[in-house]
Design an enzyme around this catalytic site. Structure first.
Site, mmCIF file in Angstrom:
data_model
loop_
_atom_site.group_PDB
_atom_site.id
_atom_site.type_symbol
_atom_site.label_atom_id
_atom_site.label_comp_id
_atom_site.label_asym_id
_atom_site.label_seq_id
_atom_site.Cartn_x
_atom_site.Cartn_y
_atom_site.Cartn_z
ATOM 1 C CB SER A 58 25.427 -18.295 -28.958
ATOM 2 O OG SER A 58 25.393 -17.050 -29.622
ATOM 3 C CD GLU B 179 28.529 -18.864 -37.318
ATOM 4 O OE1 GLU B 179 27.638 -18.075 -36.941
ATOM 5 O OE2 GLU B 179 29.154 -18.733 -38.387
ATOM 6 C CG ASP C 247 26.651 -15.794 -49.938
ATOM 7 O OD1 ASP C 247 25.946 -14.783 -50.105
ATOM 8 O OD2 ASP C 247 27.414 -15.950 -48.971
ATOM 9 C CG PHE D 219 36.813 -15.693 -43.803
ATOM 10 C CD1 PHE D 219 37.068 -16.514 -44.889
ATOM 11 C CD2 PHE D 219 36.981 -16.222 -42.525
ATOM 12 C CE1 PHE D 219 37.496 -17.832 -44.714
ATOM 13 C CE2 PHE D 219 37.400 -17.534 -42.344
ATOM 14 C CZ PHE D 219 37.659 -18.341 -43.430
ATOM 15 C CG HIS E 243 26.737 -15.888 -32.688
ATOM 16 N ND1 HIS E 243 26.175 -17.068 -32.260
ATOM 17 C CD2 HIS E 243 27.197 -16.141 -33.941
ATOM 18 C CE1 HIS E 243 26.279 -17.987 -33.207
ATOM 19 N NE2 HIS E 243 26.898 -17.445 -34.238
HETATM 20 P P1 FAD Z 1 18.125 -12.469 -47.074
HETATM 21 O O1 FAD Z 1 17.739 -11.908 -45.773
HETATM 22 O O2 FAD Z 1 17.123 -13.258 -47.827
HETATM 23 O O3 FAD Z 1 18.601 -11.209 -47.942
HETATM 24 C C1 FAD Z 1 19.589 -11.240 -48.944
HETATM 25 C C2 FAD Z 1 19.501 -9.981 -49.798
HETATM 26 O O4 FAD Z 1 18.373 -10.060 -50.625
HETATM 27 C C3 FAD Z 1 19.377 -8.677 -48.999
HETATM 28 O O5 FAD Z 1 20.105 -7.676 -49.650
HETATM 29 C C4 FAD Z 1 17.898 -8.400 -49.056
HETATM 30 O O6 FAD Z 1 17.624 -7.018 -48.913
HETATM 31 C C5 FAD Z 1 17.531 -8.921 -50.431
HETATM 32 N N1 FAD Z 1 16.145 -9.399 -50.481
HETATM 33 C C6 FAD Z 1 15.566 -10.350 -49.721
HETATM 34 N N2 FAD Z 1 14.280 -10.507 -50.057
HETATM 35 C C7 FAD Z 1 14.042 -9.641 -51.049
HETATM 36 C C8 FAD Z 1 12.903 -9.338 -51.853
HETATM 37 N N3 FAD Z 1 11.731 -9.970 -51.686
HETATM 38 N N4 FAD Z 1 13.031 -8.403 -52.812
HETATM 39 C C9 FAD Z 1 14.192 -7.757 -53.008
HETATM 40 N N5 FAD Z 1 15.319 -8.006 -52.293
HETATM 41 C C10 FAD Z 1 15.230 -8.929 -51.344
HETATM 42 N N6 FAD Z 1 25.841 -18.711 -45.521
HETATM 43 C C11 FAD Z 1 25.881 -20.063 -45.713
HETATM 44 O O7 FAD Z 1 25.937 -20.513 -46.869
HETATM 45 N N7 FAD Z 1 25.858 -20.945 -44.675
HETATM 46 C C12 FAD Z 1 25.763 -20.524 -43.378
HETATM 47 O O8 FAD Z 1 25.749 -21.337 -42.455
HETATM 48 C C13 FAD Z 1 25.719 -19.117 -43.123
HETATM 49 N N8 FAD Z 1 25.615 -18.631 -41.857
HETATM 50 C C14 FAD Z 1 25.524 -17.276 -41.639
HETATM 51 C C15 FAD Z 1 25.332 -16.807 -40.335
HETATM 52 C C16 FAD Z 1 25.224 -15.433 -40.094
HETATM 53 C C17 FAD Z 1 25.029 -14.949 -38.661
HETATM 54 C C18 FAD Z 1 25.329 -14.507 -41.166
HETATM 55 C C19 FAD Z 1 25.256 -13.030 -40.908
HETATM 56 C C20 FAD Z 1 25.500 -14.968 -42.472
HETATM 57 C C21 FAD Z 1 25.582 -16.351 -42.737
HETATM 58 N N9 FAD Z 1 25.702 -16.854 -44.031
HETATM 59 C C22 FAD Z 1 25.769 -18.220 -44.246
HETATM 60 C C23 FAD Z 1 25.824 -15.945 -45.176
HETATM 61 C C24 FAD Z 1 24.451 -15.628 -45.839
HETATM 62 O O9 FAD Z 1 23.916 -16.795 -46.411
HETATM 63 C C25 FAD Z 1 24.694 -14.557 -46.898
HETATM 64 O O10 FAD Z 1 25.055 -13.354 -46.302
HETATM 65 C C26 FAD Z 1 23.571 -14.354 -47.919
HETATM 66 O O11 FAD Z 1 24.083 -13.563 -48.991
HETATM 67 C C27 FAD Z 1 22.348 -13.640 -47.411
HETATM 68 O O12 FAD Z 1 21.628 -14.416 -46.554
HETATM 69 P P2 FAD Z 1 20.383 -13.746 -45.732
HETATM 70 O O13 FAD Z 1 19.774 -14.837 -44.967
HETATM 71 O O14 FAD Z 1 20.812 -12.539 -45.031
HETATM 72 O O15 FAD Z 1 19.446 -13.348 -46.973
#
Ligand code: FAD
Length: 297
Positions: free
Chosen positions: A21, A23, A115, A225, A275
């Site tokens: 895939s 991105e 973020d 990055f 990916h």
């Molecule tokens: P989560 O899975 O919600 O976790 C984030 C942090 O919070 C983790 O440390 C987790 O342990 C902690 N956490 C979560 N829930 C709880 C809870 N209930 N209590 C305590 N701690 C908790 N960013 C963008 O802005 N746009 C994009 O298009 C984008 N695409 C991405 C694609 C991929 C494949 C990856 C790997 C990252 C991408 N990101 C993107 C970056 C991403 O948004 C950041 O890494 C962000 O900081 C975390 O997102 P997450 O979905 O992993 O968060």
């Protein structure tokens, strides 16, 4: 004794099941959009499982992401996946975006927390009335439609996870909420990824964790990055690119060697899904797909 040619043959014999895939990010200008489409049209004939389009920080690319995924699907027939984050929006506003994807016939979403506007190092503050994290977002998306959902995984741990238990609990929560797979953050030392697979298996995670492969189009840019998202640049890699800032040809050759080494080592370890983070460029990714035996029609 195994000779190098046997090694190559054994990689070739494993080529059939590779799934890829790609991105992309939504282009900001007409010139960038031209390159975006050029790359899409070069990569679409490889029949990727899907092509995903990222979502700008703070939802800044909401309309562009939707336009790009809709057009990719319409123009190439390739399944498109829209990234979506929880940042800077209420649940109702995020849900509206999900409804727009659904109306546009988009069936895949990469669900992320996003973020904080101040950058990765800043604490994430949930928008009043917004989704708190990716697990909540996955559950919200599930209520709206039968999407194929991917979530993020971190071979070096998310910078905000204090330990692996927290990291894996969170990954499991996202998958249990209804995601089908995780896609990883970029990594350059395969051991981090292979160790993550082991840890996840021990934690009872059975969904695929697909490696996010970042080819090094520009070492300087990718180092920036990587620093922002907590991915380590190994010393050996920095050394290989050292002094190549003004030598684009050698830089490109080293970049393809480094990426090929990474991908083929993963193949040797049984990885069958990849990916690729294209940065809207096709050349290196086309070459890497070819190494996997993935070719245009
Ligand atoms: P989560 O899975 O919600 O976790 C984030 C942090 O919070 C983790 O440390 C987790 O342990 C902690 N956490 C979560 N829930 C709880 C809870 N209930 N209590 C305590 N701690 C908790 N960013 C963008 O802005 N746009 C994009 O298009 C984008 N695409 C991405 C694609 C991929 C494949 C990856 C790997 C990252 C991408 N990101 C993107 C970056 C991403 O948004 C950041 O890494 C962000 O900081 C975390 O997102 P997450 O979905 O992993 O968060």
């Amino acid at each position: 004794m195994t000779f190098p040619s046997d090694h190559r043959a054994s990689r070739q014999s494993r080529k059939a099941p590779f799934a890829v895939s790609f991105e992309f990010f939504p282009p900001k200008t007409d010139v960038m959009e031209e390159r975006f489409w050029e790359s899409i049209h070069k990569l679409a004939p490889l029949h990727p499982r899907f092509v995903s389009v990222t979502y700008g920080a703070g939802g800044s690319t909401r309309e562009r992401t939707l336009r790009m995924v809709s057009q990719i699907k319409a123009e190439t027939g390739v399944d498109a996946a829209a990234h979506l984050t929880c940042v800077g929006a209420t649940k109702a506003e995020v849900d509206q975006v999900v409804h727009a994807y659904k109306t546009a016939g988009i069936k895949r979403i990469v669900a992320l927390r996003g973020d904080p506007p101040g950058g990765v190092g800043q604490p994430f503050v949930q928008h009043p009335g917004g989704y708190a994290n990716a697990a909540e977002l996955v559950a919200g998306i599930r209520k709206i439609g039968d999407f194929d959902i991917s979530v993020a995984a971190y071979p070096e741990r998310h910078p905000q996870s204090p330990n692996w238990d927290v990291e894996l609990d969170n990954l499991k929560r996202k998958l249990d909420a209804g995601a089908s797979r995780a896609i990883t953050q970029m990594f350059f030392d395969n051991n981090y990824y292979l160790e993550l697979l082991e840890r996840a298996a021990k934690a009872g995670i059975t969904a695929p964790i697909v490696p996010g492969i970042q080819p090094i189009h520009s070492f300087r840019q990718i180092s920036g990055f990587a620093a922002k998202c907590g991915a380590t640049i190994p010393g050996w890699m920095a050394e290989r690119f050292d002094g190549l800032e003004d030598d684009p040809e050698t830089h490109a050759l080293v970049a393809s060697a480094v990426a090929a080494e990474q991908v083929l080592e993963l193949v040797d370890n049984g990885v069958t899904q990849f990916h690729f983070l294209t940065l809207n460029r096709s050349n290196l990714v086309l070459a890497l797909a070819r190494l996997l035996g993935v070719r245009p029609d």
